[in-house]
Structure formats: structure tokens, C-alpha cells
Design an enzyme around this catalytic site. Structure first.
Site, PDB file in Angstrom:
ATOM      1  N   VAL A  63      17.016  40.507  63.568  1.00  0.00           N
ATOM      2  CA  VAL A  63      17.257  40.145  64.826  1.00  0.00           C
ATOM      3  C   VAL A  63      17.820  39.504  65.881  1.00  0.00           C
ATOM      4  O   VAL A  63      18.241  39.020  66.813  1.00  0.00           O
ATOM      5  CB  VAL A  63      15.922  40.748  65.517  1.00  0.00           C
ATOM      6  CG1 VAL A  63      15.073  42.010  65.076  1.00  0.00           C
ATOM      7  CG2 VAL A  63      14.618  39.376  65.248  1.00  0.00           C
ATOM      8  N   ASN A  89       8.145  42.790  67.605  1.00  0.00           N
ATOM      9  CA  ASN A  89       7.167  42.239  66.448  1.00  0.00           C
ATOM     10  C   ASN A  89       7.888  41.330  65.351  1.00  0.00           C
ATOM     11  O   ASN A  89       7.049  40.589  64.658  1.00  0.00           O
ATOM     12  CB  ASN A  89       6.379  43.713  65.055  1.00  0.00           C
ATOM     13  CG  ASN A  89       5.715  42.781  64.266  1.00  0.00           C
ATOM     14  OD1 ASN A  89       4.777  42.585  64.355  1.00  0.00           O
ATOM     15  ND2 ASN A  89       6.433  42.795  62.957  1.00  0.00           N
ATOM     16  N   SER A 141       0.827  35.833  70.040  1.00  0.00           N
ATOM     17  CA  SER A 141      -0.193  35.152  69.059  1.00  0.00           C
ATOM     18  C   SER A 141      -0.919  34.359  70.288  1.00  0.00           C
ATOM     19  O   SER A 141      -1.298  33.764  71.079  1.00  0.00           O
ATOM     20  CB  SER A 141       0.201  34.062  68.666  1.00  0.00           C
ATOM     21  OG  SER A 141      -0.594  33.576  67.724  1.00  0.00           O
ATOM     22  N   TYR A 154       6.350  27.270  67.531  1.00  0.00           N
ATOM     23  CA  TYR A 154       5.575  28.745  67.594  1.00  0.00           C
ATOM     24  C   TYR A 154       4.573  28.752  68.416  1.00  0.00           C
ATOM     25  O   TYR A 154       4.814  30.264  69.225  1.00  0.00           O
ATOM     26  CB  TYR A 154       4.336  29.229  65.882  1.00  0.00           C
ATOM     27  CG  TYR A 154       3.872  30.204  65.267  1.00  0.00           C
ATOM     28  CD1 TYR A 154       5.688  30.732  65.166  1.00  0.00           C
ATOM     29  CD2 TYR A 154       2.791  30.515  66.233  1.00  0.00           C
ATOM     30  CE1 TYR A 154       4.115  32.363  64.707  1.00  0.00           C
ATOM     31  CE2 TYR A 154       2.118  31.165  65.959  1.00  0.00           C
ATOM     32  CZ  TYR A 154       3.177  32.455  65.375  1.00  0.00           C
ATOM     33  OH  TYR A 154       2.427  34.014  64.647  1.00  0.00           O
ATOM     34  N   ALA A 155       4.070  27.841  69.104  1.00  0.00           N
ATOM     35  CA  ALA A 155       3.262  27.917  70.233  1.00  0.00           C
ATOM     36  C   ALA A 155       4.222  28.419  71.490  1.00  0.00           C
ATOM     37  O   ALA A 155       3.853  29.492  72.328  1.00  0.00           O
ATOM     38  CB  ALA A 155       2.262  27.100  70.566  1.00  0.00           C
ATOM     39  N   ALA A 156       5.213  27.833  71.871  1.00  0.00           N
ATOM     40  CA  ALA A 156       6.040  27.933  72.885  1.00  0.00           C
ATOM     41  C   ALA A 156       6.637  28.932  72.749  1.00  0.00           C
ATOM     42  O   ALA A 156       7.004  29.842  73.850  1.00  0.00           O
ATOM     43  CB  ALA A 156       7.390  26.532  72.343  1.00  0.00           C
ATOM     44  N   SER A 157       7.461  29.763  71.454  1.00  0.00           N
ATOM     45  CA  SER A 157       7.467  30.585  71.377  1.00  0.00           C
ATOM     46  C   SER A 157       7.072  32.252  71.756  1.00  0.00           C
ATOM     47  O   SER A 157       7.240  32.919  72.635  1.00  0.00           O
ATOM     48  CB  SER A 157       8.101  31.041  69.975  1.00  0.00           C
ATOM     49  OG  SER A 157       7.284  31.293  69.482  1.00  0.00           O
ATOM     50  N   LYS A 158       5.277  31.962  71.277  1.00  0.00           N
ATOM     51  CA  LYS A 158       4.548  32.908  71.898  1.00  0.00           C
ATOM     52  C   LYS A 158       4.205  33.136  73.221  1.00  0.00           C
ATOM     53  O   LYS A 158       3.591  33.749  73.672  1.00  0.00           O
ATOM     54  CB  LYS A 158       3.638  32.975  70.355  1.00  0.00           C
ATOM     55  CG  LYS A 158       3.546  33.539  69.187  1.00  0.00           C
ATOM     56  CD  LYS A 158       4.093  34.801  68.542  1.00  0.00           C
ATOM     57  CE  LYS A 158       4.774  34.760  67.701  1.00  0.00           C
ATOM     58  NZ  LYS A 158       4.637  36.103  66.935  1.00  0.00           N
TER      59      LYS A 158
HETATM   60  P1  NAP Z   1       4.991  39.205  58.348  1.00  0.00           P
HETATM   61  O1  NAP Z   1       3.884  39.791  57.644  1.00  0.00           O
HETATM   62  O2  NAP Z   1       6.088  38.046  57.328  1.00  0.00           O
HETATM   63  O3  NAP Z   1       6.190  39.974  58.569  1.00  0.00           O
HETATM   64  C1  NAP Z   1       7.191  39.973  59.447  1.00  0.00           C
HETATM   65  C2  NAP Z   1       8.255  40.770  58.726  1.00  0.00           C
HETATM   66  O4  NAP Z   1       9.420  40.315  60.077  1.00  0.00           O
HETATM   67  C3  NAP Z   1       8.342  39.592  57.372  1.00  0.00           C
HETATM   68  O5  NAP Z   1       9.242  41.064  56.701  1.00  0.00           O
HETATM   69  C4  NAP Z   1       9.860  39.427  57.985  1.00  0.00           C
HETATM   70  O6  NAP Z   1      10.784  38.839  56.830  1.00  0.00           O
HETATM   71  C5  NAP Z   1      10.369  39.754  59.025  1.00  0.00           C
HETATM   72  N1  NAP Z   1      11.599  38.822  59.934  1.00  0.00           N
HETATM   73  C6  NAP Z   1      11.315  38.239  59.512  1.00  0.00           C
HETATM   74  N2  NAP Z   1      12.511  37.026  60.524  1.00  0.00           N
HETATM   75  C7  NAP Z   1      13.019  38.318  60.743  1.00  0.00           C
HETATM   76  C8  NAP Z   1      14.325  37.866  61.850  1.00  0.00           C
HETATM   77  N3  NAP Z   1      14.905  37.646  61.855  1.00  0.00           N
HETATM   78  N4  NAP Z   1      14.992  39.253  61.353  1.00  0.00           N
HETATM   79  C9  NAP Z   1      14.202  40.517  60.584  1.00  0.00           C
HETATM   80  N5  NAP Z   1      12.789  40.711  60.305  1.00  0.00           N
HETATM   81  C10 NAP Z   1      12.981  39.336  60.446  1.00  0.00           C
HETATM   82  O7  NAP Z   1       3.829  39.003  58.936  1.00  0.00           O
HETATM   83  P2  NAP Z   1       2.755  39.245  60.169  1.00  0.00           P
HETATM   84  O8  NAP Z   1       2.276  38.329  59.771  1.00  0.00           O
HETATM   85  O9  NAP Z   1       3.219  41.484  59.603  1.00  0.00           O
HETATM   86  O10 NAP Z   1       3.772  38.973  61.606  1.00  0.00           O
HETATM   87  C11 NAP Z   1       4.454  40.094  62.584  1.00  0.00           C
HETATM   88  C12 NAP Z   1       4.381  39.426  63.830  1.00  0.00           C
HETATM   89  O11 NAP Z   1       2.086  38.994  64.661  1.00  0.00           O
HETATM   90  C13 NAP Z   1       5.014  37.937  63.826  1.00  0.00           C
HETATM   91  O12 NAP Z   1       5.526  38.099  64.972  1.00  0.00           O
HETATM   92  C14 NAP Z   1       4.247  36.571  63.740  1.00  0.00           C
HETATM   93  O13 NAP Z   1       4.100  35.544  64.393  1.00  0.00           O
HETATM   94  C15 NAP Z   1       2.511  37.923  64.324  1.00  0.00           C
HETATM   95  N6  NAP Z   1       1.169  37.272  64.478  1.00  0.00           N
HETATM   96  C16 NAP Z   1       1.220  37.095  62.803  1.00  0.00           C
HETATM   97  C17 NAP Z   1      -0.658  36.376  62.299  1.00  0.00           C
HETATM   98  C18 NAP Z   1      -0.995  36.782  61.766  1.00  0.00           C
HETATM   99  O14 NAP Z   1      -2.335  36.304  61.751  1.00  0.00           O
HETATM  100  N7  NAP Z   1      -0.168  37.278  60.581  1.00  0.00           N
HETATM  101  C19 NAP Z   1      -1.161  36.525  64.246  1.00  0.00           C
HETATM  102  C20 NAP Z   1      -0.459  35.810  65.120  1.00  0.00           C
HETATM  103  C21 NAP Z   1       1.164  36.794  65.488  1.00  0.00           C
HETATM  104  P3  NAP Z   1      11.106  37.369  55.910  1.00  0.00           P
HETATM  105  O15 NAP Z   1       9.398  37.595  54.999  1.00  0.00           O
HETATM  106  O16 NAP Z   1      11.540  37.411  55.304  1.00  0.00           O
HETATM  107  O17 NAP Z   1      10.570  36.435  57.049  1.00  0.00           O
END
Ligand code: NAP
Length: 255
Positions: A63, A89, A141, A154-158
Site C-alpha cells: 500500500v 488497517n 493507535s 509510529y506515534a507521529a504516523s498514528k
Molecule cells: P499485523 O499482525 O502485523 O498485521 C498487519 C498486516 O499488514 C500484516 O500482514 C502486514 O504484513 C501488512 N502490511 C504491512 N505493511 C504493508 C504494506 N505496505 N502493504 C500491505 N500490507 C502491509 O499487525 P496488527 O497488530 O494486526 O496491526 C493492524 C493495524 O493495527 C496496524 O495499523 C497497527 O499499527 C494497528 N495497531 C495494532 C495494535 C496491536 O496491539 N496489535 C495496537 C495499536 C494499533 P507484514 O507482516 O509483512 O508487515
């Protein structure tokens, strides 16, 4: 499970695992046609297998590639002929130091994926969303809402995603498009699993003082589905913490 999204079509980015997979499967289980995007071929195919019986299409894409959002939306429109919901997401984590430890490449990469891609996906999707009835859900986040050690990119992006949520609502809310964000706390996903189970500092700083403990991807998926539903018709421009009470308390249990 209800079929409240029958006839609707959604794009979910980052759908190969964690929150994205859970959200894609939740929307599909409630009748939506789902266009699931990720970089990880095998895991994305596994998500599609889990959605067996639903109208579920996958696309491999980064993306953060500047051309990808237009291609993703065009492919979804070709697949389903409509687009009702966009779930922004996909994201990467980014701990490991302060501003003085952060190089330009690391900064640019996390802003590209976590913020710029959200902007471009939204820009590509908006012309197609129904007015009224279109929904965009960004995944921000809790780290975009308060200061917390390490991970400035990360903080700035979110925080940028949170403000984009409010700004976009000022431009598109009057047209009947609901744009909201979810700010998860600690959710057990492939991104966080190691830290949750092995990082003593993270356990102390994040898990111990979350009154309701570690959350699951379905905890976020359910709220994303709610925000896509007509029950959330009057919610707009909000960043909703789904964090088991971490942000709202200074919880510190007595041992
Ligand atoms: P995850 O398990 O790593 O799932 C994220 C998915 O997005 C992974 O399959 C990842 O692939 C994919 N991705 C990353 N970069 C991408 C790109 N450039 N193009 C297409 N796909 C891409 O993480 P998650 O915890 O479910 O996180 C989902 C969202 O929630 C994120 O935005 C994260 O910042 C946010 N979030 C999560 C938490 C938490 O505690 N888990 C807390 C706050 C916010 P790769 O594994 O190859 O990177």
C-alpha cells in the site's frame, strides 16, 4: 451472525493476519463482499480460505507504493462494481529508540506505510463511496493519543491518522460519509505476540496497567463492523480507543 452488510462491498488492507484478517472475516461473515489486500501471499490466501462461502477476493500489493491505492480501488470496483467501506488497517510497528535513534529511512518508511498510504487509499476510494452510506475506518493507535517512550515515527504516523480522521470528516461528513478511527491498545497479533509474551518491559508498561488485559483481533473487528453499520450513522470524526481501559486509567494493580 446477521447479514447486515449484504449487498455491500469493502476493501480491507493488511488482511493477511491480526486485526485486518479478523475485520475482513467479520465483514464477510455479515454478508459483505470483501477485497482483501496484503503483501504476504500465503497468509492472505489463508485468510481467503477462512472466508470460505463468502464473496472474497484477494490482491497482493504494497500500500506504500504510490501507484498501489489507485490500482487496488480499480481492481475492487472491477470485482464488485461498487465500494461501500474502506478499512485502512495495514501498518507496521516501530519501537526501538527515540528521535535521536531514528534514521531518515526508518522515519520515511513508517510514515509512508502508516500515514501516506492511508491518505492515498482514502483519496482513491472516496469518489466511489455512496453518499450517504460510505464508511471509512482508519486503524490508529493509543500511541497516537498520548506520549509513550520510543517509536516517534509510529506515534507521529498514528497521530496523523487520527487528525486525518477529523479533517476528512470536515470535508466529507456533510456528504453522508462516516469517517472514524479506532485506536487499539494491546491486541495479540503477529505484530505484538513476541512483545506480549517475552518483553518484560512491555508487559510491565502496557499489559500490567491495562485493567482488562490483552485484547484480541476480534475486539477490534467488532468495533470496525459497528462503525460500518447504520447503528453508527451519527458517529463521525471520532478516534475511538479500544484498549481495555489503558488510556482512561492510571491502573496499577496491587500485587
Ligand atoms: P499485523 O499482525 O502485523 O498485521 C498487519 C498486516 O499488514 C500484516 O500482514 C502486514 O504484513 C501488512 N502490511 C504491512 N505493511 C504493508 C504494506 N505496505 N502493504 C500491505 N500490507 C502491509 O499487525 P496488527 O497488530 O494486526 O496491526 C493492524 C493495524 O493495527 C496496524 O495499523 C497497527 O499499527 C494497528 N495497531 C495494532 C495494535 C496491536 O496491539 N496489535 C495496537 C495499536 C494499533 P507484514 O507482516 O509483512 O508487515
Amino acid at each position: 451472525m446477521s447479514r447486515r452488510f449484504a449487498g455491500k462491498a469493502a476493501i480491507v488492507t493488511g488482511a493477511a493476519g491480526g486485526i485486518g484478517r479478523a475485520t475482513a472475516l467479520r465483514l464477510a461473515s455479515e454478508g459483505a463482499q470483501v477485497f482483501a489486500v496484503d503483501l504476504k501471499e500465503a497468509d492472505l490466501a489463508e485468510t481467503a480460505t477462512m472466508a470460505y462461502g463468502s464473496s472474497f477476493t484477494t490482491m497482493l500489493a504494497d500500500v506504500a507504493d504510490r501507484t498501489a491505492p489507485e490500482r487496488i480501488v480499480a481492481a475492487a470496483m472491477q470485482a464488485f462494481g461498487r465500494l461501500d467501506f474502506l478499512i485502512n488497517n495495514a501498518g507496521i510497528g516501530g519501537r526501538g529508540g527515540s528521535v535521536t535513534d531514528t534514521g531518515d529511512d526508518g522515519w520515511d518508511r513508517i510514515i509512508d506505510i502508516n500515514l501516506s498510504a492511508v491518505f492515498r487509499m482514502s483519496r482513491a476510494a472516496l469518489p466511489h463511496l455512496p453518499r450517504p452510506g460510505g464508511k471509512i475506518v482508519h486503524i490508529s493507535s493509543v500511541f497516537g493519543m498520548v506520549g509513550f517512550p520510543e517509536g516517534p515515527g509510529y506515534a507521529a504516523s498514528k497521530a496523523g491518522v487520527a487528525q486525518l480522521t477529523r479533517q476528512m470528516t470536515a470535508d466529507f461528513g456533510a456528504q453522508g460519509i462516516n469517517i472514524n478511527a479506532i485506536a487499539p491498545g494491546v491486541i495479540d497479533t503477529p505484530m505484538t505476540h513476541r512483545a506480549i509474551n517475552e518483553d518484560a518491559w512491555y508487559q510491565e508498561a502496557m499489559i500490567k496497567n491495562t485493567p482488562m488485559g490483552v485484547g484480541q483481533p476480534d475486539d477490534i473487528a467488532g468495533v470496525a463492523a459497528f462503525l460500518c453499520s447504520e447503528d453508527a450513522r451519527y458517529i463521525a470524526g471520532q478516534v475511538i480507543p479500544v484498549d481495555g481501559g489503558w488510556l482512561g486509567t492510571r491502573y496499577w494493580p496491587r500485587d
